[in-house]
Design an enzyme around this catalytic site. Structure first.
Site, PDB file in Angstrom:
ATOM      1  N   GLU A   1       0.782  -1.232   0.000  1.00 32.30           N
ATOM      2  CA  GLU A   1       0.000   0.000   0.000  1.00 32.30           C
ATOM      3  C   GLU A   1       0.813   1.281   0.000  1.00 32.30           C
ATOM      4  OE1 GLU A   1       0.227  -1.257   4.468  1.00 32.30           O
ATOM      5  OE2 GLU A   1       0.074  -2.236   2.520  1.00 32.30           O
ATOM      6  N   ASN A   2       2.051   1.288  -0.478  1.00 32.85           N
ATOM      7  CA  ASN A   2       2.850   2.518  -0.491  1.00 32.85           C
ATOM      8  C   ASN A   2       1.969   3.705  -0.884  1.00 32.85           C
ATOM      9  OD1 ASN A   2       5.264   0.694  -0.441  1.00 32.85           O
ATOM     10  ND2 ASN A   2       4.630   0.340  -2.556  1.00 32.85           N
TER      11      ASN A   2
ATOM     12  N   GLU B   1      -5.716  -2.431  -0.954  1.00 36.95           N
ATOM     13  CA  GLU B   1      -4.611  -1.458  -0.939  1.00 36.95           C
ATOM     14  C   GLU B   1      -5.118  -0.025  -0.915  1.00 36.95           C
ATOM     15  OE1 GLU B   1      -1.910  -2.852  -0.218  1.00 36.95           O
ATOM     16  OE2 GLU B   1      -2.785  -4.803  -0.660  1.00 36.95           O
TER      17      GLU B   1
ATOM     18  N   HIS C   1      -6.094   1.024   2.531  1.00 35.61           N
ATOM     19  CA  HIS C   1      -4.909   1.368   3.326  1.00 35.61           C
ATOM     20  C   HIS C   1      -4.524   2.842   3.196  1.00 35.61           C
ATOM     21  CE1 HIS C   1      -3.383  -2.135   5.312  1.00 35.61           C
ATOM     22  NE2 HIS C   1      -3.276  -2.859   4.220  1.00 35.61           N
TER      23      HIS C   1
END
Length: 930
Positions: A301-302, A335, A338
């Site tokens: 999840e950057n 993701e 997040h």
């Protein structure tokens, strides 16, 4: 791992060359696994320059620091980096650069930077800027700053440099304060060759020309180091814009860019959903999704640059199956959730990882159910709870909020408890509070703690102040409807003083889950709770849960509620009933045992009118009754009696749950060479579902659930040698092979077709050739699975070895391949021998304590059922050292599971044989595989 030594290190002044001869940390520092809170980073200015030819990188980082306490040294993280220069600038504009000594402690992955020659302490409140030059090798693993490769259609290998920092690997890419609480802003620059492009968390602000190009990215929002990301590649992209003005781009290798349209549309829809649902705008102007050819986990999840396995992002309408469509949508939903849970609000420390992962897993189902109702995603939530319970039923489980310190311990909690149990208890709370009150609670939490770090208790405080808490009737009153309950509650706290915090602590601060025993006597329902624990002698457990019970009866479809806070309690029904079903739709994280004829009534109901209960209620009864066999509360023959109704079942969840309870029974027998009773049980299972199997068409028609059920049933029937299935699949495979793959096989049935084809040497080799040539990860995945079902032992050995080498099959897929081979009766010994022989290589590639290692250990050993195999596993595990895995939780889980298998077989085998003899014989399916 070999470290690169740059030439410039030879030019350092003598005092800095000598620093490597300095003693390691002082004893008090060496004992500290966590960083001291004497300084904190405010802004990182990071320049990184990867070389995709030499597979190395170098960089410089300037860190603006705030000193919170007087200190003699700056302690931060660094792992396998060569630090060639370290200096301290006094003040953001200071001209004086003070040389720093670098004292290393590799065991803690830390360095201490201290003024050379005792330059005096760093003063509290002072402003300093740390300058560090560093270099390293692109990692051969799947974490840190690592290399990934892919081959073009012409066979040319191309290199991608990508990052994966969660949980503790940013320190392998640049020196940093690599703990989630040390949030800071990041200004990132990437130098690259003109033939490549680069990505990072933020949009690109400028591209500087020259022999090498330098991409400068905007300063990030305040975030933790594990969310930093950068990629250097030759990827292409497709883009769109959300209704809220966020640019969404999906990146992939050039020859796969035409497989990105589905992910792009899904991401736009889901990000808009989250923006509206949370009422908190997404924090960045863009969101990139990148398909990385080599990737250990499913996705990461950057912030602003989420990264994925290719199979988790790429979709082709002609090649991908219904399950591919569902899984890709779910992983994108996870993701993107997040970006709020984890990125905007981050846990203070990894012990509360579930605040990130449990919420993201839960929001997958909430978001996809609303945005993509055709995927029928609610059908699959139950399976997440059952998977969590498998782990949580062992004494080696851990609380959702669990103390951890070192990196291996941190990696171990990326498991079904943190993800799936976390999601299930949130779903239980949502059902308890009502969806609207629950939504207000999480929005309050996100708004209150944006760009901050939180602990478990702060979540419950946000819930406790937003609305009425649903509470039970006291034992002296009859049950009430949902509406009556809600009306009787005061805001935030119940009449007897219970609040959300008090209730949810019982689910997050102690491991395991309860079994609730129900005994109906006339209008009186006697309730009791105890911990459900496998493989242990009955004993008193001090654990007690506040359990939000729900139930329906033969006289009322209304969902009634009762909060069980004590070890025993009683509720009163308004009238006598024929049956009562607790844990409606299994929205609670507990299982139920029905005493005094309670199971008899439910078994009779299923046999005569199974649709009187919902699909989820039928599924939960199947699961619960077989789990209760394991703890000696229900005899096996009673559970098998319940399974008889499955001959009339058509819904995906009860069918697949029935198979998941019955199939493992004969898998245990395979390990004991009990062919007669094993074949009897196989024949019973195939006979049970024969009519449903033979109604399936060999097509891609129907709803998503119908298509997924078809795929599951036909694979099940074909690998078990059901003649009508193998004939049809064999004919489809023959036509496909004769056309050299130009005649298409329907995606949803292709796995069954490939599995039949993989039985012969010629068919196996043809499938492997198609695997090599395919550019579609969904096709490659199905072929790979089929290859692992083959009865050809030498082929199974080859695929294991090649998966480790990584040339023909990607090493990222080795955990899946290894476990798949272990489930093959011709492969389980090979898989175990392979795991032992390559243990240290696997640790180097997948990381000590990682979910991949745990999956291989528990997956390979999970069906062992003899004392000889137990002793063999114990002997191997006992030979390990701490640095090679001794003490890992997955080892204890594996041993517990084998012990439980042995106990189960010893106790239940005579009952099973007698039950089958009484109802047989059944027409045998043959013996051709899994």
């Amino acid at each position: 791992m070999h470290q690169m030594v740059p030439r410039r290190a030879l030019l350092l002044p003598l005092p800095l060359l000598l620093l490597f001869a300095q003693p390691r940390f002082a004893a008090d520092t060496a004992a500290r696994a966590r960083l001291p809170e004497t300084v904190r980073p405010l802004l990182y200015e990071l320049l990184v320059q990867p070389n995709l030819t030499s597979l190395s990188f170098r960089g410089t980082v300037r860190v603006q620091l705030e000193v919170l306490q007087d200190t003699e040294e700056i302690v931060l993280h660094s792992k396998e980096l060569l630090i060639s220069r370290a200096e301290l600038q006094l003040g953001p504009r200071g001209l004086l650069l003070l040389p720093l000594q670098v004292l290393e402690l590799p065991a803690l992955e830390q360095v201490a930077l201290a003024p050379a020659g005792g330059g005096g302490p760093l003063a509290r409140g002072g402003g300093y800027v740390l300058h560090v030059d560093f270099a390293g090798k692109l990692s051969d693993s799947f974490h840190g700053f690592y290399r990934s490769t892919y081959r073009t259609r012409d066979g040319e290998e191309r290199v991608v440099a990508a990052t994966h920092f969660e949980p503790t690997h940013a320190r392998a890419a640049f020196p940093c304060f690599d703990e989630p609480a040390f949030k800071a802003n990041f200004s990132i620059r990437v130098r690259r060759e003109p033939r490549h492009m680069s990505l990072s968390n933020m949009p690109k602000s400028v591209e500087l020309p020259g022999g090498l190009l330098e991409d400068r990215f905007d300063v990030s929002v305040k975030m933790s180091t594990y969310l930093v990301a950068f990629i250097v590649s030759d990827f292409l992209s497709v883009s769109s814009t959300t209704q809220h003005g966020v640019k969404i781009s999906v990146y992939a290798a050039p020859e796969k860019i035409d497989q990105t349209e589905f992910a792009l549309k899904a991401a736009v829809k889901l990000l808009d959903f989250y923006d509206d649902y949370f009422g908190i705008p997404y924090s960045l102007p863009k969101q990139d999704l990148a398909a990385i050819p080599d990737f250990q986990s499913g996705a990461m999840e950057n912030w602003g640059l989420t990264t994925y396995r290719e199979s988790g992002l790429l979709f082709d309408p002609q090649k991908s199956s219904a399950s591919d469509k569902l899984s890709i949508t779910m992983v994108i939903a996870h993701e993107l959730a997040h970006q709020w849970f984890g990125n905007l609000v981050t846990m203070q420390w990894w012990n509360d990882l579930w605040l990130n992962e449990g919420f993201a897993k839960f929001m997958e189902f909430v978001s996809v159910n609303i945005t993509n109702p055709e995927l029928e995603v609610e059908d699959y939530f139950l399976s997440k709870c059952f998977e969590a319970m498998e782990v949580d039923a062992l004494s080696s489980s851990h609380p959702v909020s669990s103390p951890v310190e070192d990196p291996a311990e941190i990696r171990e909690i990326f498991d079904d408890v943190s993800y799936d149990k976390g999601a299930c208890i949130l779903n239980m709370l949502r059902d308890f509070l009502t969806p609207e009150v629950f939504k207000r609670g999480i929005i309050r939490y996100l708004r209150r703690y944006s760009y901050q770090n939180t602990v478990n208790a702060q979540l419950w405080e946000s819930f406790a102040s937003v609305g009425a808490l649903m509470v039970p009737t006291p034992p002296s009153r009859t049950h009430e409807s949902v509406a009556q309950h809600r009306a009787s509650c005061s805001p935030g706290r119940s009449p007897d003083g219970l609040d959300v915090h008090e209730m949810m602590d019982t689910w997050t601060l102690q491991e395991g889950f309860p079994v609730v025993t129900v005994e109906v006597r006339g209008r009186e329902v006697r309730l009791s709770q105890e911990r459900y624990l496998k493989n242990k002698e009955p004993s008193f457990s001090p654990f007690l849960w506040h359990i939000p019970l729900t139930y329906i009866t033969s006289r009322s479809n209304t969902v009634h509620r009762f909060l069980l806070k004590t070890r025993t309690d009683v509720l009163h029904l308004p009238e006598e009933v024929e049956w009562v079903k607790f844990n409606v739709d299994m929205r609670g994280y507990y299982i139920v045992h029905y005493e005094a004829g309670g199971w008899d009534a439910l078994v009779s109901l299923l046999q005569h009118n199974h649709t009187a209960l919902s699909s989820n209620d039928r599924t939960s009864l199947i699961n619960n009754v077989f789990q209760l066999v394991s703890v000696d509360k229900v005899p096996l023959d009673r559970a098998l009696d319940l399974s008889l109704y499955l001959s009339k079942e058509t819904e995906i969840m009860p069918v697949t749950q029935g198979l998941s309870e019955l199939v493992p029974l004969y898998k245990l027998m395979e390990k004991r060479d009990m062919e007669d009773v094993e074949n009897q049980l196989k024949a019973y299972i195939v006979n049970l579902f024969r009519e449903l199997i033979e109604r399936q068409s060999w097509s891609d028609e129907g709803s998503v659930s119908q298509r997924m059920l078809r795929s599951y049933l036909l694979l099940f029937a074909c690998v078990r040698g059901h003649a009508p299935c193998t004939r049809a699949a064999g004919e489809l495979f023959r036509k496909w092979k004769e056309s050299d793959g130009t005649v298409s096989v329907p995606s949803d049935v292709s796995l069954a077709v490939y599995s039949v084809g993989a039985r012969s040497e010629e068919g196996w080799d043809f499938l492997l050739d198609k695997y090599r040539r395919s550019l579609y990860s969904s096709v490659k995945s199905r072929i790979k699975t089929a290859l692992c079902t083959s009865p050809l032992g030498h082929k199974l050995q080859w695929i294991l070895e090649q998966s480790l080498e990584g040339e023909v099959l990607k090493t990222q897929d080795l955990p899946y391949v290894l476990v798949s081979v272990s489930r093959n009766p011709k492969g389980y010994r090979r898989a175990w021998d392979f795991l032992r022989a390559n243990w240290e290589r696997l640790l180097n590639k997948f990381d000590l304590g990682s979910p991949a290692i745990a999956h291989m250990v528990t997956g390979v050993t999970g069906q062992f059922s003899t004392r000889e195999m137990l002793e063999e596993v114990q002997h191997f595990f006992s030979s390990l050292r701490k640095e090679t895995g001794a003490g890992l939780r997955c080892l204890q889980q594996a041993l517990e599971s084998i012990e439980e298998n042995i106990r189960w077989m010893d106790k239940n085998l005579p009952l099973l044989k007698a039950w089958l003899d009484k109802r047989g014989p059944f027409e045998g399916p043959g013996d051709h595989g899994l």
